[in-house]
Design a protein around this motif. Structure first.
Motif, short mmCIF file in Angstrom:
data_model
loop_
_atom_site.label_atom_id
_atom_site.label_comp_id
_atom_site.label_asym_id
_atom_site.label_seq_id
_atom_site.Cartn_x
_atom_site.Cartn_y
_atom_site.Cartn_z
N LYS A 91 0.66 5.82 9.55
CA LYS A 91 -0.50 5.76 8.67
C LYS A 91 -1.62 5.08 9.44
CE LYS A 91 1.92 5.31 4.28
NZ LYS A 91 2.13 4.45 3.11
N THR A 92 -2.86 5.27 9.00
CA THR A 92 -3.98 4.64 9.70
C THR A 92 -4.18 3.21 9.24
OG1 THR A 92 -5.48 5.60 8.08
CG2 THR A 92 -5.22 6.79 10.15
N LYS A 93 -3.61 2.86 8.08
CA LYS A 93 -3.73 1.49 7.58
C LYS A 93 -2.43 1.11 6.89
CE LYS A 93 -6.86 -1.49 5.05
NZ LYS A 93 -8.06 -1.57 4.23
N CYS A 94 -1.98 -0.12 7.08
CA CYS A 94 -0.74 -0.60 6.46
C CYS A 94 -0.94 -0.79 4.96
CB CYS A 94 -0.34 -1.93 7.10
SG CYS A 94 1.11 -2.67 6.37
N CYS A 95 0.06 -0.38 4.17
CA CYS A 95 -0.05 -0.49 2.72
C CYS A 95 0.43 -1.85 2.22
CB CYS A 95 0.71 0.63 2.04
SG CYS A 95 2.47 0.62 2.41
N VAL A 96 0.86 -2.73 3.09
CA VAL A 96 1.25 -4.12 2.79
C VAL A 96 2.45 -4.20 1.84
CG1 VAL A 96 0.34 -6.43 2.34
CG2 VAL A 96 -1.22 -4.65 3.01
N SER A 97 3.35 -3.22 1.88
CA SER A 97 4.54 -3.32 1.06
C SER A 97 5.54 -4.25 1.75
CB SER A 97 5.17 -1.95 0.83
OG SER A 97 5.74 -1.48 2.02
#
Length: 67
Positions: A16-22
């Motif tokens: 992904k281009t940005k981490c979803c912080v899960s």
């Protein structure tokens, strides 16, 4: 039906281009891929975002070519 499953197993996952912080980290998380060493060449992660080492902009088209 068996052929489709084999084809999916051989496909590289793009980060992904940005981490979803899960908490558990998804399969395509750039942080997890960086730690495992499966991130494509020329890419790194800074501030939970996927960036190119040379400083150019990250695009999905170029990312697909690198992987």
């Amino acid at each position: 039906m068996g052929k489709k499953k084999q084809a999916k197993a051989n496909v590289k996952r793009l980060p992904k281009t940005k981490c979803c912080v899960s908490k558990k980290r998804c399969d395509r998380c750039p942080l997890r891929m960086l730690k495992e060493g499966t991130l494509p060449e020329g890419y790194t992660v800074k501030k939970r975002e996927l960036v190119r080492v040379d400083g150019k902009k990250v695009t999905k088209k170029k990312l697909a070519k690198a992987a």
